[in-house]
Write an enzyme that holds these catalytic residues in place. Structure first.
Site, PDB file in Angstrom:
ATOM      1  N   ASP A   1      -1.699  -0.736   6.021  1.00 57.59           N
ATOM      2  CA  ASP A   1      -1.997  -0.114   7.313  1.00 57.59           C
ATOM      3  C   ASP A   1      -3.483  -0.133   7.635  1.00 57.59           C
ATOM      4  O   ASP A   1      -3.893   0.389   8.671  1.00 57.59           O
ATOM      5  CB  ASP A   1      -1.505   1.342   7.329  1.00 57.59           C
TER       6      ASP A   1
ATOM      7  N   ASP B   1       0.850  -1.187   0.000  1.00 53.36           N
ATOM      8  CA  ASP B   1       0.000   0.000   0.000  1.00 53.36           C
ATOM      9  C   ASP B   1       0.893   1.247   0.000  1.00 53.36           C
ATOM     10  O   ASP B   1       2.090   1.170   0.296  1.00 53.36           O
ATOM     11  CB  ASP B   1      -0.896  -0.029   1.245  1.00 53.36           C
TER      12      ASP B   1
ATOM     13  N   ASP C   1      -0.485   5.113   0.824  1.00 57.00           N
ATOM     14  CA  ASP C   1      -0.876   6.062   1.867  1.00 57.00           C
ATOM     15  C   ASP C   1      -0.857   5.396   3.237  1.00 57.00           C
ATOM     16  O   ASP C   1      -1.547   4.407   3.460  1.00 57.00           O
ATOM     17  CB  ASP C   1      -2.288   6.605   1.591  1.00 57.00           C
TER      18      ASP C   1
END
Length: 337
Positions: free
Chosen positions: A221, A17, A19
Site C-alpha cells: 500500500d 505487506d 500494515d
C-alpha cells in the site's frame, strides 16, 4: 500472459505487506484474510514482509491466526531480521548492539547471535558496537537521544526502515522515518536502511518462497517502499488503495514507483489485473486545464483503471493534471475507497 486470467496465474509466490494491506491496527482489512486463504489453498505460498520492527515474527503470526489465516503455506519476515542479518556479517558473534524499538528488534538480534542492550543497560557505561533503530510504542526521548550520541561518536547506525507514517485503525501515526529524522537533526550521518525500499527484505522473502524474480509479485500500500522496492528488487507488484498511499499519490507516481498492477485490495490478485491502458476510455474526461472528472457511471474496477490510465498519460505527455487534494478525495469517494 493472457490478461483475461487472474493475476495470480502468472506467479509462484507472493510477497505481501502487512500494515495497511492485511490489517490496520488490530482489525483486518475487509476481504484480505479470505483472499489470502484462497491463495494458499491454491498452493501459492505467501511471505509477509513488513517494515514494522515493533513486532516479532511470532507476534505477527499470532495476530494473523487470530484474524482467521490458516496455519500453513505462509511465513513472516521483518526489517528487524534484515537489520540483524546485516550486522551479523559486520560484527563478531555476541557483539553488543543498542536495540531501539519494539520487541521485534532485540529478538532478531538475539536470533542472529548478537547481544541486544536496551537504554537502561547503557546507564552503567556499557559500550556498544552498533545501534539498530526501529519504531515501537515505548520508544522515548531518551532512546532517541542515546542513538544521537552513539551516531555522533561513530557507532554503526542501522535503521529498520524509513516509513514516515504507519496506518492504524484511527488513522496515520508517526513511523520510524519520523524518529530517524529526529536523530538526523543532530548529525550529518545517515543510517544503513535494511527495510523496504531496499532489496534486502525482498531477497530474504524470496529465499523463503523459493521463487525466481519473474515468478514473484509484491503486494503493498506504499508506493515509496513496497512498490519502488519491488521494482528495485526486480519483481512485479500490485498496489492496493486504502492504506498509506492515496489515489492522488498513485496518479502522480514517478516511473520507479508505478506498480505493475493496481487494485482495491488483495482480492485483486484473484481477478484479471488492472494496469495502465493506453487507449482512451470515455468513462473519464481530462479537461484542458487538467481537471479529471467522471463522465458516466461504470463498474468501480473499470473506473479505477480509467482514472489511473488517464492520469499517467497526462504525466507522461506533459499535460496539465490538477493536484488539488479535494478533487482526488472526491474521486476516491466515487470509487468507494
Amino acid at each position: 500472459m493472457d490478461r483475461s486470467q487472474p493475476i495470480l496465474t502468472k506467479y509462484r509466490g507472493v510477497i505481501c505487506d502487512l500494515d495497511g494491506v492485511v490489517y490496520r491496527g488490530a482489525h483486518a482489512v475487509p476481504g484480505a484474510v479470505a483472499s489470502l486463504n484462497a491463495m494458499i489453498a491454491g498452493q501459492v505460498p505467501v511471505v509477509f514482509a513488513t517494515n514494522n520492527a515493533s513486532r516479532s515474527p511470532a507476534a505477527a503470526r499470532e495476530h494473523l491466526r487470530e484474524l482467521g489465516l490458516g496455519d500453513e503455506g505462509w511465513s513472516v519476515v521483518t526489517s528487524s531480521q534484515a537489520a540483524a542479518a546485516y550486522l551479523a556479517e559486520q560484527l563478531r558473534p555476541g557483539a553488543p548492539v543498542f536495540a531501539v524499538g519494539g520487541p521485534g528488534v532485540p529478538e532478531a538480534l538475539t536470533e542472529a547471535g548478537l547481544t541486544p542492550l536496551r537504554v537502561t543497560e547503557l546507564a552503567d557505561g556499557r559500550t556498544v558496537e552498533a545501534v539498530v533503530q526501529g519504531a515501537g510504542q515505548d520508544v522515548t526521548w531518551r532512546d532517541l537521544a542515546e542513538v544521537a550520541y552513539l551516531v555522533q561518536a561513530g557507532v554503526i547506525w542501522v535503521a529498520t526502515n524509513l516509513d514516515a507514517t504507519v496506518p492504524t485503525s484511527r488513522g496515520l501515526a508517526p513511523g520510524n522515518g519520523a524518529f530517524v529524522g529526529a536523530v538526523q537533526t543532530t548529525t550529518p550521518a545517515a543510517p544503513h536502511v535494511t527495510g523496504k525500499p531496499g532489496t534486502a527484505l525482498f531477497d530474504l522473502a524470496r529465499s523463503r518462497l523459493g521463487s525466481d524474480r519473474s515468478e514473484t509479485i509484491m503486494v503493498g500500500d506504499r508506493l515509496d517502499t513496497d512498490i519502488a522496492g519491488a521494482g528495485a528488487a526486480g519483481v512485479d507488484s500490485m498496489f492496493v488503495l486504502g492504506g498509506a498511499s492515496t489515489l492522488r499519490d498513485l496518479a502522480f507516481a514517478e516511473d520507479a514507483a508505478r506498480p505493475t498492477y493496481f487494485g482495491f485490495d488483495l482480492s485483486g490478485l484473484l481477478q484479471p489485473g488492472l494496469y495502465q491502458r493506453h487507449g482512451p476510455d470515455d468513462a473519464v474526461e481530462l479537461s484542458p486545464d487538467g481537471v479529471l472528472s467522471v463522465r458516466r457511471p461504470v463498474a468501480r474496477h473499470r473506473l479505477l483503471q480509467a482514472i489511473v490510465s488517464a492520469a499517467w498519460h497526462a504525466r507522461d505527455h506533459d499535460l496539465p493534471l490538477v493536484t488539488d487534494t479535494t478533487l482526488w478525495a472526491e474521486l476516491e469517494r466515487r470509487l468507494g475507497v
